[in-house]
Design a protein around this motif. Sequence first.
Motif, PDB file in Angstrom:
ATOM      1  N   GLU A  58       5.120  -4.348  34.283  1.00  0.00           N
ATOM      2  CA  GLU A  58       3.853  -5.075  34.141  1.00  0.00           C
ATOM      3  C   GLU A  58       3.079  -4.584  32.920  1.00  0.00           C
ATOM      4  O   GLU A  58       2.461  -5.374  32.199  1.00  0.00           O
ATOM      5  N   HIS A  59       3.151  -3.279  32.693  1.00  0.00           N
ATOM      6  CA  HIS A  59       2.501  -2.730  31.501  1.00  0.00           C
ATOM      7  C   HIS A  59       3.067  -3.389  30.241  1.00  0.00           C
ATOM      8  O   HIS A  59       2.327  -3.793  29.343  1.00  0.00           O
ATOM      9  N   GLY A  60       4.406  -3.545  30.220  1.00  0.00           N
ATOM     10  CA  GLY A  60       5.042  -4.219  29.089  1.00  0.00           C
ATOM     11  C   GLY A  60       4.558  -5.648  28.965  1.00  0.00           C
ATOM     12  O   GLY A  60       4.192  -6.108  27.876  1.00  0.00           O
ATOM     13  N   ALA A  61       4.508  -6.354  30.102  1.00  0.00           N
ATOM     14  CA  ALA A  61       4.103  -7.759  30.070  1.00  0.00           C
ATOM     15  C   ALA A  61       2.675  -7.894  29.556  1.00  0.00           C
ATOM     16  O   ALA A  61       2.372  -8.782  28.760  1.00  0.00           O
ATOM     17  N   ARG A  62       1.794  -6.996  29.984  1.00  0.00           N
ATOM     18  CA  ARG A  62       0.395  -7.114  29.556  1.00  0.00           C
ATOM     19  C   ARG A  62       0.245  -6.744  28.082  1.00  0.00           C
ATOM     20  O   ARG A  62      -0.582  -7.318  27.383  1.00  0.00           O
ATOM     21  N   GLN A  63       1.071  -5.795  27.634  1.00  0.00           N
ATOM     22  CA  GLN A  63       1.033  -5.483  26.199  1.00  0.00           C
ATOM     23  C   GLN A  63       1.557  -6.658  25.370  1.00  0.00           C
ATOM     24  O   GLN A  63       1.160  -6.837  24.225  1.00  0.00           O
ATOM     25  N   ARG A  64       2.430  -7.446  25.976  1.00  0.00           N
ATOM     26  CA  ARG A  64       2.970  -8.613  25.279  1.00  0.00           C
ATOM     27  C   ARG A  64       2.049  -9.816  25.402  1.00  0.00           C
ATOM     28  O   ARG A  64       2.406 -10.923  24.999  1.00  0.00           O
ATOM     29  N   GLY A  65       0.896  -9.629  26.005  1.00  0.00           N
ATOM     30  CA  GLY A  65      -0.083 -10.712  26.082  1.00  0.00           C
ATOM     31  C   GLY A  65      -0.117 -11.412  27.430  1.00  0.00           C
ATOM     32  O   GLY A  65      -0.783 -12.438  27.573  1.00  0.00           O
ATOM     33  N   GLY A  66       0.601 -10.893  28.419  1.00  0.00           N
ATOM     34  CA  GLY A  66       0.599 -11.516  29.736  1.00  0.00           C
ATOM     35  C   GLY A  66      -0.734 -11.348  30.441  1.00  0.00           C
ATOM     36  O   GLY A  66      -1.421 -10.342  30.254  1.00  0.00           O
ATOM     37  N   THR A  67      -1.108 -12.354  31.261  1.00  0.00           N
ATOM     38  CA  THR A  67      -2.382 -12.292  31.985  1.00  0.00           C
ATOM     39  C   THR A  67      -2.169 -12.780  33.414  1.00  0.00           C
ATOM     40  O   THR A  67      -1.124 -13.326  33.733  1.00  0.00           O
ATOM     41  N   GLY A  68      -3.201 -12.615  34.247  1.00  0.00           N
ATOM     42  CA  GLY A  68      -3.195 -13.177  35.597  1.00  0.00           C
ATOM     43  C   GLY A  68      -2.553 -12.250  36.616  1.00  0.00           C
ATOM     44  O   GLY A  68      -1.916 -11.266  36.259  1.00  0.00           O
TER      45      GLY A  68
ATOM     46  N   ARG B  74      -0.576  -5.896  21.809  1.00  0.00           N
ATOM     47  CA  ARG B  74      -1.674  -4.929  21.892  1.00  0.00           C
ATOM     48  C   ARG B  74      -1.139  -3.685  22.592  1.00  0.00           C
ATOM     49  O   ARG B  74      -0.125  -3.735  23.270  1.00  0.00           O
ATOM     50  N   THR B  75      -1.837  -2.586  22.438  1.00  0.00           N
ATOM     51  CA  THR B  75      -1.419  -1.354  23.097  1.00  0.00           C
ATOM     52  C   THR B  75      -2.393  -1.046  24.213  1.00  0.00           C
ATOM     53  O   THR B  75      -3.604  -1.046  24.009  1.00  0.00           O
TER      54      THR B  75
ATOM     55  N   TYR C 243      14.089   3.626  34.981  1.00  0.00           N
ATOM     56  CA  TYR C 243      12.930   4.460  34.646  1.00  0.00           C
ATOM     57  C   TYR C 243      12.779   4.665  33.139  1.00  0.00           C
ATOM     58  O   TYR C 243      11.670   4.799  32.649  1.00  0.00           O
ATOM     59  N   THR C 244      13.893   4.762  32.413  1.00  0.00           N
ATOM     60  CA  THR C 244      13.743   5.167  31.021  1.00  0.00           C
ATOM     61  C   THR C 244      14.056   4.058  30.015  1.00  0.00           C
ATOM     62  O   THR C 244      13.557   4.107  28.911  1.00  0.00           O
ATOM     63  N   VAL C 245      14.883   3.076  30.382  1.00  0.00           N
ATOM     64  CA  VAL C 245      15.230   2.030  29.414  1.00  0.00           C
ATOM     65  C   VAL C 245      14.486   0.726  29.699  1.00  0.00           C
ATOM     66  O   VAL C 245      13.973   0.073  28.788  1.00  0.00           O
ATOM     67  N   LEU C 246      14.401   0.361  30.984  1.00  0.00           N
ATOM     68  CA  LEU C 246      13.775  -0.920  31.339  1.00  0.00           C
ATOM     69  C   LEU C 246      12.333  -1.054  30.821  1.00  0.00           C
ATOM     70  O   LEU C 246      11.981  -2.093  30.260  1.00  0.00           O
ATOM     71  N   PRO C 247      11.471  -0.023  30.968  1.00  0.00           N
ATOM     72  CA  PRO C 247      10.106  -0.181  30.449  1.00  0.00           C
ATOM     73  C   PRO C 247      10.108  -0.496  28.956  1.00  0.00           C
ATOM     74  O   PRO C 247       9.323  -1.313  28.481  1.00  0.00           O
ATOM     75  N   LYS C 248      11.024   0.128  28.233  1.00  0.00           N
ATOM     76  CA  LYS C 248      11.089  -0.102  26.793  1.00  0.00           C
ATOM     77  C   LYS C 248      11.465  -1.550  26.480  1.00  0.00           C
ATOM     78  O   LYS C 248      10.814  -2.206  25.663  1.00  0.00           O
ATOM     79  N   ILE C 249      12.513  -2.059  27.139  1.00  0.00           N
ATOM     80  CA  ILE C 249      12.909  -3.431  26.785  1.00  0.00           C
ATOM     81  C   ILE C 249      11.930  -4.459  27.335  1.00  0.00           C
ATOM     82  O   ILE C 249      11.909  -5.594  26.888  1.00  0.00           O
ATOM     83  N   ALA C 250      11.068  -4.040  28.281  1.00  0.00           N
ATOM     84  CA  ALA C 250      10.010  -4.943  28.734  1.00  0.00           C
ATOM     85  C   ALA C 250       8.813  -4.912  27.782  1.00  0.00           C
ATOM     86  O   ALA C 250       7.869  -5.672  27.952  1.00  0.00           O
ATOM     87  N   GLY C 251       8.853  -4.020  26.797  1.00  0.00           N
ATOM     88  CA  GLY C 251       7.758  -3.919  25.853  1.00  0.00           C
ATOM     89  C   GLY C 251       6.660  -2.976  26.321  1.00  0.00           C
ATOM     90  O   GLY C 251       5.543  -3.011  25.808  1.00  0.00           O
ATOM     91  N   GLY C 252       6.962  -2.123  27.289  1.00  0.00           N
ATOM     92  CA  GLY C 252       5.936  -1.221  27.810  1.00  0.00           C
ATOM     93  C   GLY C 252       6.388   0.225  27.804  1.00  0.00           C
ATOM     94  O   GLY C 252       7.285   0.608  27.043  1.00  0.00           O
ATOM     95  N   ARG C 253       5.744   1.011  28.621  1.00  0.00           N
ATOM     96  CA  ARG C 253       6.093   2.429  28.757  1.00  0.00           C
ATOM     97  C   ARG C 253       6.149   2.777  30.231  1.00  0.00           C
ATOM     98  O   ARG C 253       5.515   2.112  31.064  1.00  0.00           O
ATOM     99  N   LEU C 254       6.912   3.817  30.537  1.00  0.00           N
ATOM    100  CA  LEU C 254       6.993   4.264  31.922  1.00  0.00           C
ATOM    101  C   LEU C 254       5.586   4.596  32.418  1.00  0.00           C
ATOM    102  O   LEU C 254       4.826   5.280  31.742  1.00  0.00           O
ATOM    103  N   PHE C 255       5.250   4.122  33.626  1.00  0.00           N
ATOM    104  CA  PHE C 255       3.898   4.295  34.138  1.00  0.00           C
ATOM    105  C   PHE C 255       3.584   5.758  34.406  1.00  0.00           C
ATOM    106  O   PHE C 255       2.527   6.251  34.029  1.00  0.00           O
ATOM    107  N   SER C 256       4.530   6.446  35.059  1.00  0.00           N
ATOM    108  CA  SER C 256       4.223   7.827  35.429  1.00  0.00           C
ATOM    109  C   SER C 256       5.485   8.690  35.447  1.00  0.00           C
ATOM    110  O   SER C 256       6.367   8.490  36.276  1.00  0.00           O
ATOM    111  N   ASP C 257       5.546   9.637  34.555  1.00  0.00           N
ATOM    112  CA  ASP C 257       6.654  10.591  34.533  1.00  0.00           C
ATOM    113  C   ASP C 257       6.615  11.520  35.753  1.00  0.00           C
ATOM    114  O   ASP C 257       7.652  11.754  36.383  1.00  0.00           O
ATOM    115  N   PRO C 258       5.422  12.033  36.168  1.00  0.00           N
ATOM    116  CA  PRO C 258       5.393  12.906  37.347  1.00  0.00           C
ATOM    117  C   PRO C 258       5.914  12.221  38.608  1.00  0.00           C
ATOM    118  O   PRO C 258       6.670  12.821  39.386  1.00  0.00           O
TER     119      PRO C 258
END
Lengths: 596, 76, 71
Positions: free
Chosen positions: A322-332, B32-33, A249-264
């Motif tokens: 997935e948020h990390g992947a899309r921020q890194r330019g991932g598509t599809g 991108r963000t 929940y707290t480290v993996l999103p970061k190393i994927a280049g993203g952020r945790l989707f939902s804290d609640p």
Amino acid sequence: MSTGSGAATFVDRYPEEASIVRQAFFVAFVAFGLGALFGVIQALHRTDILRFIPSTDYYTVLTAHGVLLVIVFTIFFLVGLFQWAITRSFDRPVEDIRITKAWLALMSVGSVVTGVTILLGFVDEVGISADVLFTFYAPLQAHPLFYAGLAVFLVGTWIAGADWFRSWLAWNAEHPDDRIPLQAFVVLTTMLMWYIATIGVAVAVLFFLLPWSLGLIETVNPLLTRTLFWFFGHPVVYFWLMPAYLLWYTVLPKIAGGRLFSDPLARVVFVLFLLLSTPVGIHHQYLDPGIAESFKFIAMTNTMFLLLPSLLTAFTVVASVEHGARQRGGTGLFGWLRALPWRDPAFTGMMLAGLMFAAGGFSGMINAGMNINYLVHNTLWVPGHFHLTVGTAVALTMMAGTYWLWPQLTNRRLYSRPIGLLQVVVWFGGMALMSNAMHVSGLYGIPRRTAEPQYQGFDFSTAFGSVAELNVQLAIGGTLLFVSALLFLANLAFSWGNPTTSGLGQTLPPALSGPDDSPRVLDNMRLWAAIALVLVALAYALPLGAIVADSGLFGPGGDAYPVTVVLNSVAVTAERLTASVGATLADVGGVLEVIR
Amino acid sequence: MNEGMVSADDGATHGDLERSVSAPPDQADVDRTLSHEEFDPKGTLALILVYFAILVGMWVFMYFVEFLGNGLTVVG
Amino acid sequence: MTGNPLRIETSGGVLVGFVVLAVVVFELRTVLGMLFGIDVSGVVYFPVALAVLVGLLVAENALRSVGSKEG
């Protein structure tokens, strides 16, 4: 955008706490190495590939493997990680480092006492043994030192929890209006669960098993100690899992280049684990006579509810990646998977661990079904299942997490990241082989906890392939896992030789949907603890009452089994087992009947 | 082949920081963000649906074939 | 792909993809055996599966080097 690279590391900011974390990890990894060694010995022994210990020592090996890995390795890693998480997320030093050192010392002393007692089982001359397996309920009896060590260890974990609650109270006094940071939230809910869970094992050890082993009481009620063990024995699996979840929940999103989707959503998950982890233990006892079907049904219902937080986790964690992947330019629809940092052993290790956990979720569903459980009960399927969950989802995540945490705790780089990547991939492949072989063998009826599962005048029938082939698969898988464990330990040992470097610090990004999007009641620890206790009382008061009413606190009598089997009297021991323990162990008796 | 390519890239970005030939210590850099509103986890939904389909298929097999399909085991 | 050198499909990605695919292929024999009752001899299945996987790896590598020359 570089998220915090070059910042101060954890060890820069909290050197004393970092030292505690390193010490806890050190004990964890020593236990891991020993446990892995005993693991490969079993894999080769029971498949009859290579037998260099007498089969009578098999249970010493099995006990050491179980206790060292699922008590010492996992829980020492947990306390290290939780100390890091508490200090980091509250951003304050421990209240009193002497207390922190004291609980770590207590836990270590307890582990050494218990560990040495188990290992003395190899030395017949000493006359001390504890071949009682990780599931150490009666009628199996260990030397008193085994239970004493466990008790000291448990007290250590309780003080650790109190230490973290104290940090929370101190932090709360200074930040009365702030939400509890997510990492601290995980630690606090997990420790509440642990306090409730350990009531069962503490009662079993202090009031029954230890006095019984010391000779202060003549007999115990086997079904009662079994039920008390499983009162603890199921929530403990979530105790192993929560450090992995904390990292997911707290480290993996970061190393994927993203952020945790939902804290609640994360908070809801951890509250659900607190509420539902304990009132399910009877699902390990579906085949125990002496517990009414209705109580088993309640345990099954609660267990199925417990699937919910794991499914929520699958969604939240994958969405964060997935948020990390899309921020890194991932598509599809699936193409984003290619944009992830697969070269990073920390990332890949956690992802492969998650994939294996998904497979373990399936076999867990089978185990949890009251009727379908009969198909797999006491077969090799069950070890196949928990090597996917604790053996991979937890252990592999811990190793992967170590690759990320290492520079934060030491200011040193990892010796080799390619070796790290190879290590996690070998673990994944080895576990796929071993676990597949175990599941399939289990469906063919091959039993677990057996040194020599081959019998005269009886062959297991297979739907495809052969038992010999499954054995080879299992042995190759187990060997790969051992190689992977050695690679991990060697990589860390060599890393210690790296020079210290500055600027290795990493920060963790905030969640996309922050804690303020959730109701404050989620942070009300008193409320959740109270509800959890009520649920436990509802699930356990009647069954425990019925067990005591049936055959008393100390049972109907019978012999203890310090499993010091004389080589040619195995059959006699089996006779005594079936004859005197009778009703409680009828399922074991059934297996013995089949064997004859 | 691939090895050479990877270490060349590392050399350009992080090579001086690593003693070993390996990936850069932090691969979390982003293009991108994406905010919470801009991000729609449809890939996650697709993966979970695939997982769910496998789960249902395997459960049906376990229950109807392995469990109900096998006869009773009478002991003794 | 993009100009960011961190984003190329790395040998790490290929390794992980290959191992995951290998595990899936390995499990397919179990699926065939358990679900469909087709008993494929391991002595035949595993060498063939390994050959197919290695073939795929070689093909992928060849395609990639062509792609990078064009790009």
